[in-house]
Design a protein around this motif. Sequence first.
Motif: not given
Length: 301
Positions: A177, A181, A198-200, A210, A212, A293
């Motif tokens: 990450l 990332g 965002l979701t992770a 991720l 986004l 994240a």
Amino acid sequence: MTTPAPLRIGLLGTGPWAARTHAPALAAHPGVRLQGVWGRRPEAAEALARTHATTAYADPDALFAACDAVAVALPPDVQAPLAVRAAQAGCHLLLDKPVATTPGGAREVADAAEAAGVASVVFFTLRFAAGVAPWVAEQAAAGGWFTARAHWLGALFSPDSDSPYAASPWRGEKGALWDVGPHALSVLLPTLGDVTHLTAAAGPGDTVHLTLRHASGASSVTTLSLSAPQEAAGVSIELRGTDGVHELPAEWGPATDSFGTATDALLEAVRTGAPHPCDARFGQRVTEILARAEAALSAAS
């Protein structure tokens, strides 16, 4: 016309990245003079300085006093406070990614650079690779993107890895990450816009997925890993939209060439006073997104 004197630049760091990329690129660059080297291991600083016919410094502040700029090849949370001190001493900043691993640390660097009136460039390697910067500019100008897919799969932590970077403590702690990332975000943000949501999700090893949402309305999905099998390693970024399907150029050239281009960018920012797109403030924004994240991953575990 008088040729400007080379920018005196000091190097902070003596590890593999400094020895393989920063030091040789700076020593070969016609627009700068490698003024000296400082490292947390004095014997390594002495050896690297001898290799490039420069001076090893025992005190970073003494190096700042002898320089117009500094280049940093250190773990991010060692880099950040030293970058603040260098900026306060009047040194322009050629930083590595990520700038820090906390939003506060990254903000302090960007604030210090602005307060001191020094130029800053963050070496997002991909953005300075041959052919990539023009490609990013073209895609940003085209607009109309619907979605994007990015994979940055490294085998640094695979059982058969012989990479000199595998022993890096901060990479072992922070994983893909924070290490790769920033590369993906350095392309996605200028082409699709800032991240608004965002979701992770965690995958095998240090793998992170991720999803986004961007300010342009486009979405992107990114997979990051340093623990992929050697056979699965690779990098790709694909944009899809009204302008069709566009893929990141596959050939980037040596990292030393990319660092030379980043050095050119710092020299231009110093000359013109115009901020570079990959300056410390952009580095701060990337850090903020990565921290979000990381928090999302922790909340889901």
